[in-house]
Design a protein around this motif. Structure first.
Motif, short mmCIF file in Angstrom:
data_model
loop_
_atom_site.label_atom_id
_atom_site.label_comp_id
_atom_site.label_asym_id
_atom_site.label_seq_id
_atom_site.Cartn_x
_atom_site.Cartn_y
_atom_site.Cartn_z
N THR A 175 0.85 -1.19 0.00
CA THR A 175 0.00 0.00 0.00
C THR A 175 0.88 1.25 0.00
O THR A 175 2.05 1.21 0.40
N VAL A 176 0.29 2.36 -0.45
CA VAL A 176 1.01 3.62 -0.50
C VAL A 176 0.04 4.73 -0.13
O VAL A 176 -1.14 4.68 -0.46
N LYS A 177 0.53 5.75 0.58
CA LYS A 177 -0.31 6.87 1.00
C LYS A 177 -0.38 7.90 -0.10
O LYS A 177 0.63 8.36 -0.63
N LYS A 178 -1.63 8.29 -0.50
CA LYS A 178 -1.85 9.28 -1.55
C LYS A 178 -2.92 10.27 -1.10
O LYS A 178 -4.10 10.10 -1.38
N GLY A 179 -2.52 11.28 -0.39
CA GLY A 179 -3.46 12.30 0.05
C GLY A 179 -4.29 11.86 1.23
O GLY A 179 -4.20 10.72 1.71
N ASP A 180 -5.14 12.76 1.71
CA ASP A 180 -5.95 12.49 2.89
C ASP A 180 -7.26 11.78 2.57
O ASP A 180 -7.80 11.07 3.41
N ARG A 181 -7.77 11.98 1.37
CA ARG A 181 -9.10 11.47 1.05
C ARG A 181 -9.09 10.01 0.63
O ARG A 181 -10.03 9.27 0.91
N PHE A 182 -8.04 9.58 -0.07
CA PHE A 182 -7.98 8.19 -0.51
C PHE A 182 -7.55 7.31 0.65
O PHE A 182 -6.46 7.46 1.19
N LYS A 183 -8.41 6.38 1.03
CA LYS A 183 -8.14 5.53 2.18
C LYS A 183 -7.34 4.28 1.82
O LYS A 183 -6.79 3.62 2.70
N LEU A 184 -7.28 3.94 0.52
CA LEU A 184 -6.56 2.73 0.13
C LEU A 184 -5.98 2.90 -1.27
O LEU A 184 -6.71 3.05 -2.24
N CYS A 185 -4.65 2.88 -1.35
CA CYS A 185 -3.94 2.91 -2.63
C CYS A 185 -2.88 1.81 -2.62
O CYS A 185 -2.24 1.56 -1.60
N TRP A 237 -5.91 5.10 -11.52
CA TRP A 237 -4.53 5.54 -11.41
C TRP A 237 -4.46 6.91 -10.73
O TRP A 237 -5.19 7.83 -11.07
N PHE A 238 -3.53 6.99 -9.75
CA PHE A 238 -3.25 8.27 -9.11
C PHE A 238 -1.73 8.36 -8.94
O PHE A 238 -1.18 8.06 -7.89
N GLY A 239 -1.07 8.78 -10.00
CA GLY A 239 0.38 8.73 -10.07
C GLY A 239 0.80 7.60 -11.00
O GLY A 239 -0.01 6.77 -11.43
N ARG A 240 2.08 7.58 -11.34
CA ARG A 240 2.55 6.61 -12.34
C ARG A 240 2.46 5.17 -11.85
O ARG A 240 2.25 4.25 -12.63
N HIS A 241 2.62 4.95 -10.56
CA HIS A 241 2.68 3.58 -10.05
C HIS A 241 1.72 3.35 -8.88
O HIS A 241 2.00 2.53 -8.01
N ALA A 242 0.61 4.06 -8.84
CA ALA A 242 -0.34 3.89 -7.75
C ALA A 242 -1.77 3.88 -8.28
O ALA A 242 -2.13 4.71 -9.11
N LYS A 243 -2.55 2.92 -7.80
CA LYS A 243 -3.98 2.89 -8.09
C LYS A 243 -4.74 2.99 -6.76
O LYS A 243 -4.43 2.26 -5.81
N CYS A 244 -5.73 3.88 -6.73
CA CYS A 244 -6.46 4.16 -5.49
C CYS A 244 -7.93 3.75 -5.63
O CYS A 244 -8.52 3.89 -6.71
N MET A 245 -8.50 3.29 -4.54
CA MET A 245 -9.91 2.93 -4.51
C MET A 245 -10.75 4.20 -4.50
O MET A 245 -10.51 5.10 -3.69
#
Length: 438
Positions: free
Chosen positions: A341-351, A387-395
């Protein structure tokens, strides 16, 4: 001269009465997403990640607005903060006779009033198209003593005894206008033929101040009560049914709105669940979210809604789930998916970090179990993760302590049908680019 003018107006209106359409007609109308190159407000400088981040902000604001509407127990937008930049899809239509005036309207399943900014309007957005009432022979504004005015809420009398409305929004914006009617024209995307419908009721704005962001200058309400467009068309011109198919925007292909039900049926496994309404909303009962054989999360009734526990809304991008439900879902998916998992901002709870096609294929879909024997509906991995960034997908699900909303990203490439006679919501997974090809 007055007699001659009146004669020509009557002659014109008679010509439209003779062209009325049979009730099995379907208006097949193009929908344009705000981020499509076809949108009049398209911003070419935004990256896909910018657009997803903006969609998160719009989702939070839209959810807050709908929640306030429910809390106030009102079916109108008066004193409830609509932000004019929180819209998703536009539909093209035209108004007036004999010369049609082309308009872009925000399509909103959570509103019932149709309105346009008219010539002379003191409007915040100076670039939006304005409707010229003087150029239309079929335009009519309602007096305070008309039956139409008595049926509208809220209303008040202007100095010249016209049926006027004033909406004051909690964000500081406000609109004023006159309840009116005119001929609307809809062009079928399938046949490219135009159909004219007389006497459609709408609000003609003469003041629209302090509204935030850009808006195209009109709105088409598709909510579950008069005077929304679907309630004005049905059952006189079409069946009491509408559906839409929202494209994922690959290649800029348009989405579709179908007003009325066609005789041929669309192939595909259909999920069917009872449809409930409250104020201007369409709601359903979501019983559980699961990956069969792995986990099953049960949902309870919503204290916000009289019936059902989640609103189906075309105007909210991301799905909003109760924070406790979302926390449990995040825990289950984190245990299930074998990716970091990776952290992407405050709103996305799972990436998740995704470095290859093989890793992307590990991302699952989810089974949403709605009420009814045919209520199971699978949300695909493509509609669940973005996709949210080159190597991250967020729910694309955010948490809420208020109203739960099934957002439009999870409705993409799904034919979503609203049967207002049987009060059923139907979901059929379908590639929108192949649907009803000419």
């Amino acid at each position: 001269m007055v007699a001659i003018s009146t004669f020509f107006r009557l002659l014109l209106l008679i010509s439209f009465v003779s062209a009325l359409v049979p009730t099995d007609t379907v208006f097949d109308i193009e929908l344009v997403h705000r981020d499509s190159p076809k949108s009049p407000l398209y911003n070419s400088s935004m990256t896909p990640f910018d657009r997803l981040q903006a969609a998160v902000v719009r989702s939070v604001n839209r959810a807050s607005y709908l929640d306030k509407r429910i809390t106030m127990e009102t079916s109108v937008d008066e004193e409830v903060g609509v932000l004019y930049d929180e819209w998703e899809f536009l539909m093209g239509f035209s108004m007036g006779t004999p010369n049609e005036q082309s308009m872009w309207g925000i399509i909103d399943t959570g509103s019932v009033l149709n309105w346009v900014n008219c010539v002379g309007c003191q409007c915040f957005n100076k670039t939006a198209t304005l409707f010229n009432t003087s150029a239309s022979l079929s335009y009519k504004k309602f007096s305070c003593f008309s039956d139409e005015c008595r049926s509208m809420r809220p209303n008040r009398c202007s100095d010249d005894m016209m049926c006027q409305y004033h909406y004051f929004y909690a964000d500081g914006s406000n609109i004023d206008g006159i309840f009116s009617s005119d001929t609307f024209h809809f062009t079928s995307l399938k046949t490219m033929q135009s159909t004219s419908i007389p006497n459609i009721i709408f609000g003609c704005n003469f003041r629209s101040l302090h509204t935030k962001g850009n808006n195209p200058g009109s709105l088409i309400g598709m909510g579950p009560s008069p005077p929304s467009l679907i309630y004005q068309l049905a059952p006189k011109y079409i069946s009491k049914y509408f559906s839409y198919c929202l494209n994922r925007l690959i290649g800029g292909v348009s989405s579709r709105l179908f007003l009325g039900r066609d005789k041929p049926t669309v192939a595909g496994k259909a999920s069917v669940t009872p449809l409930m309404t409250q104020d201007s909303f369409y709601a359903v009962q979501l019983n559980a979210i699961s990956i069969p054989g792995e986990f099953n999360i049960f949902l309870t009734r919503s204290p916000k809604l009289r019936a059902g526990n989640i609103v189906f809304d075309s105007g909210t991008p991301l799905t909003n789930l109760d924070t406790q439900v979302l926390d449990q879902l995040v825990k289950e998916l984190t245990d299930y998916v074998r990716l970091p998992t990776v952290k992407k901002g405050d709103r996305f709870k799972l990436c998740f970090t995704v470095l290859s096609t093989e890793q992307e294929e590990q991302l699952p879909g989810l089974l949403f179990s709605f009420a009814g024997a045919l209520g199971n509906f699978r949300v695909s991995p493509e509609n669940l993760f973005r996709w949210f960034g080159r190597h991250a997908k967020c729910m694309v699900i955010v948490g809420t302590n208020g109203l739960q909303i099934f957002g439009n990203i999870m409705q993409q490439d799904v034919l979503v049908g609203h049967d207002l006679d049987k009060m059923e919501l139907t979901l059929i997974e379908k590639n929108c680019t192949e649907l009803y090809k000419p």
